[in-house]
Design a protein around this motif. Structure first.
Motif, PDB file in Angstrom:
ATOM      1  N   GLY A 217      46.194  65.159 125.288  1.00  0.00           N
ATOM      2  CA  GLY A 217      47.623  64.941 125.518  1.00  0.00           C
ATOM      3  C   GLY A 217      47.979  64.517 126.921  1.00  0.00           C
ATOM      4  O   GLY A 217      49.172  64.399 127.242  1.00  0.00           O
ATOM      5  N   HIS A 219      48.019  61.742 128.493  1.00  0.00           N
ATOM      6  CA  HIS A 219      48.775  60.498 128.648  1.00  0.00           C
ATOM      7  C   HIS A 219      49.812  60.292 127.536  1.00  0.00           C
ATOM      8  O   HIS A 219      50.318  59.186 127.347  1.00  0.00           O
ATOM      9  CB  HIS A 219      47.817  59.305 128.681  1.00  0.00           C
ATOM     10  CG  HIS A 219      46.813  59.386 129.782  1.00  0.00           C
ATOM     11  ND1 HIS A 219      45.467  59.621 129.557  1.00  0.00           N
ATOM     12  CD2 HIS A 219      46.955  59.317 131.125  1.00  0.00           C
ATOM     13  CE1 HIS A 219      44.822  59.658 130.700  1.00  0.00           C
ATOM     14  NE2 HIS A 219      45.704  59.480 131.672  1.00  0.00           N
ATOM     15  N   SER A 220      50.145  61.365 126.832  1.00  0.00           N
ATOM     16  CA  SER A 220      51.068  61.222 125.701  1.00  0.00           C
ATOM     17  C   SER A 220      52.423  60.659 126.124  1.00  0.00           C
ATOM     18  O   SER A 220      52.981  59.774 125.466  1.00  0.00           O
ATOM     19  CB  SER A 220      51.272  62.576 124.997  1.00  0.00           C
ATOM     20  OG  SER A 220      50.070  63.011 124.404  1.00  0.00           O
ATOM     21  N   GLU A 221      52.955  61.159 127.237  1.00  0.00           N
ATOM     22  CA  GLU A 221      54.270  60.705 127.673  1.00  0.00           C
ATOM     23  C   GLU A 221      54.254  59.225 128.032  1.00  0.00           C
ATOM     24  O   GLU A 221      55.183  58.475 127.691  1.00  0.00           O
ATOM     25  CB  GLU A 221      54.746  61.540 128.860  1.00  0.00           C
ATOM     26  CG  GLU A 221      55.027  62.994 128.499  1.00  0.00           C
ATOM     27  CD  GLU A 221      55.591  63.783 129.668  1.00  0.00           C
ATOM     28  OE1 GLU A 221      56.397  63.197 130.434  1.00  0.00           O
ATOM     29  OE2 GLU A 221      55.231  64.965 129.824  1.00  0.00           O
ATOM     30  N   VAL A 223      52.187  56.945 126.849  1.00  0.00           N
ATOM     31  CA  VAL A 223      52.020  56.165 125.618  1.00  0.00           C
ATOM     32  C   VAL A 223      53.338  56.084 124.858  1.00  0.00           C
ATOM     33  O   VAL A 223      53.749  55.016 124.384  1.00  0.00           O
ATOM     34  CB  VAL A 223      50.915  56.788 124.734  1.00  0.00           C
ATOM     35  CG1 VAL A 223      50.874  56.092 123.367  1.00  0.00           C
ATOM     36  CG2 VAL A 223      49.559  56.696 125.413  1.00  0.00           C
ATOM     37  N   LEU A 224      54.033  57.220 124.736  1.00  0.00           N
ATOM     38  CA  LEU A 224      55.305  57.234 124.017  1.00  0.00           C
ATOM     39  C   LEU A 224      56.349  56.370 124.717  1.00  0.00           C
ATOM     40  O   LEU A 224      57.138  55.674 124.059  1.00  0.00           O
ATOM     41  CB  LEU A 224      55.816  58.668 123.872  1.00  0.00           C
ATOM     42  CG  LEU A 224      55.010  59.550 122.914  1.00  0.00           C
ATOM     43  CD1 LEU A 224      55.430  61.002 123.058  1.00  0.00           C
ATOM     44  CD2 LEU A 224      55.166  59.080 121.473  1.00  0.00           C
ATOM     45  N   LYS A 238      58.489  67.610 123.596  1.00  0.00           N
ATOM     46  CA  LYS A 238      57.790  68.638 124.376  1.00  0.00           C
ATOM     47  C   LYS A 238      58.389  70.006 124.064  1.00  0.00           C
ATOM     48  O   LYS A 238      57.658  71.000 123.958  1.00  0.00           O
ATOM     49  CB  LYS A 238      57.886  68.320 125.859  1.00  0.00           C
ATOM     50  CG  LYS A 238      57.077  67.106 126.282  1.00  0.00           C
ATOM     51  CD  LYS A 238      57.292  66.750 127.737  1.00  0.00           C
ATOM     52  CE  LYS A 238      56.674  67.794 128.661  1.00  0.00           C
ATOM     53  NZ  LYS A 238      56.784  67.388 130.078  1.00  0.00           N
ATOM     54  N   ILE A 243      54.202  67.402 121.348  1.00  0.00           N
ATOM     55  CA  ILE A 243      53.231  66.858 122.302  1.00  0.00           C
ATOM     56  C   ILE A 243      52.980  67.896 123.389  1.00  0.00           C
ATOM     57  O   ILE A 243      53.758  68.815 123.566  1.00  0.00           O
ATOM     58  CB  ILE A 243      53.699  65.523 122.923  1.00  0.00           C
ATOM     59  CG1 ILE A 243      55.009  65.726 123.711  1.00  0.00           C
ATOM     60  CG2 ILE A 243      53.869  64.458 121.866  1.00  0.00           C
ATOM     61  CD1 ILE A 243      55.383  64.521 124.530  1.00  0.00           C
TER      62      ILE A 243
END
Length: 243
Positions: A217, A219-221, A223-224, A238, A243
């Motif tokens: 997770g 780099h989730s932010e 990517v989104l 979050k 995520i």
């Protein structure tokens, strides 16, 4: 690897013709490509009924399929995995040794057997084959008081094809592999430093950057956000522990 080569080929073709194409590669097809020597040997066997460089010739019989080679190399030249000093306790104390035609005279000199060079029983590859286990036995006796690295250092001075059998521990510590970047040390944010393989492809003006794997997770932010989600939506995810 095969897929990457195919894609690059298609890209070059597109640059030349202006026409694109699909590229598909299956695992089975790729692995079979690595078996091409054995496919060749099967056809040789079908044609003549025997394979000279395999240990079954002339000491045994052949069926209609390419036999298992055991420690033999196959591939057109007689080869064998041979014991070195310390093999009794070290399962990696071996070298791989091939008796190639061009190297026969240097092999005789290295082993202290110059009389074999002109001996009709050993002079040609065909003459040597009935004695191949005796030859490998003599080489193994010569290796008895030498480590695999000592043996290879000596044999390389005679330009004799051979190689030490390396454990994964030895490969991981090998200074030449570290220096070339084939094995590299990277950082992981949670587990610290660890070893991984670097790029097997070397470039004159490019050094590929090899980094540690990201955390789950991490780099989730990013990517989104790239996918068009707003800051509020990401914050809500979050909060909901999505995520």
């Amino acid at each position: 690897m095969h897929l990457a080569i195919g894609i690059l080929t298609a890209l070059i073709g597109r640059d030349k013709t202006g026409k694109g194409q699909k590229v598909a590669v299956s695992m089975q097809d790729s692995v079979l490509n690595l078996c091409r020597v054995k496919l060749r040997d099967q056809q040789r066997l079908d044609r003549v009924g025997y394979l000279e460089e395999y240990p079954q010739y002339p000491h045994g019989t052949f069926s209609d399929v390419v036999p298992r080679g055991g420690n033999a190399g196959g591939g057109g030249q007689p080869g064998w995995v041979l014991k070195c000093k310390g093999w009794e306790t070290d399962p990696n104390a071996y070298i791989y040794f091939t008796v190639q035609g061009h190297a026969w005279e240097p092999i005789c000199h290295a082993l202290g057997k110059p009389e074999w060079i002109e001996d009709p029983a050993y002079k040609t590859a065909e003459a040597r084959q009935p004695h191949i286990f005796e030859i490998f036995g003599t080489i193994e006796a010569w290796l008895a008081d030498k480590t695999k690295f000592e043996a290879v250092d000596i044999l390389r001075k005679f330009d004799i094809p051979c190689s030490p059998v390396l454990s994964m521990k030895e490969l991981a510590a090998d200074p030449s592999l570290r220096a070339s970047g084939t094995i590299t040390e990277v950082d992981h944010k949670a587990r610290g430093k660890y070893l991984t393989v670097g790029s097997p492809i070397k470039f004159s003006d490019l050094t590929p950057e090899i980094t540690g794997s990201p955390l789950l997770g991490e780099h989730s932010e990013e990517v989104l956000a790239d996918l068009g989600y707003s800051r509020e939506q990401i914050f809500h995810m979050k909060e909901m522990k999505v995520i």
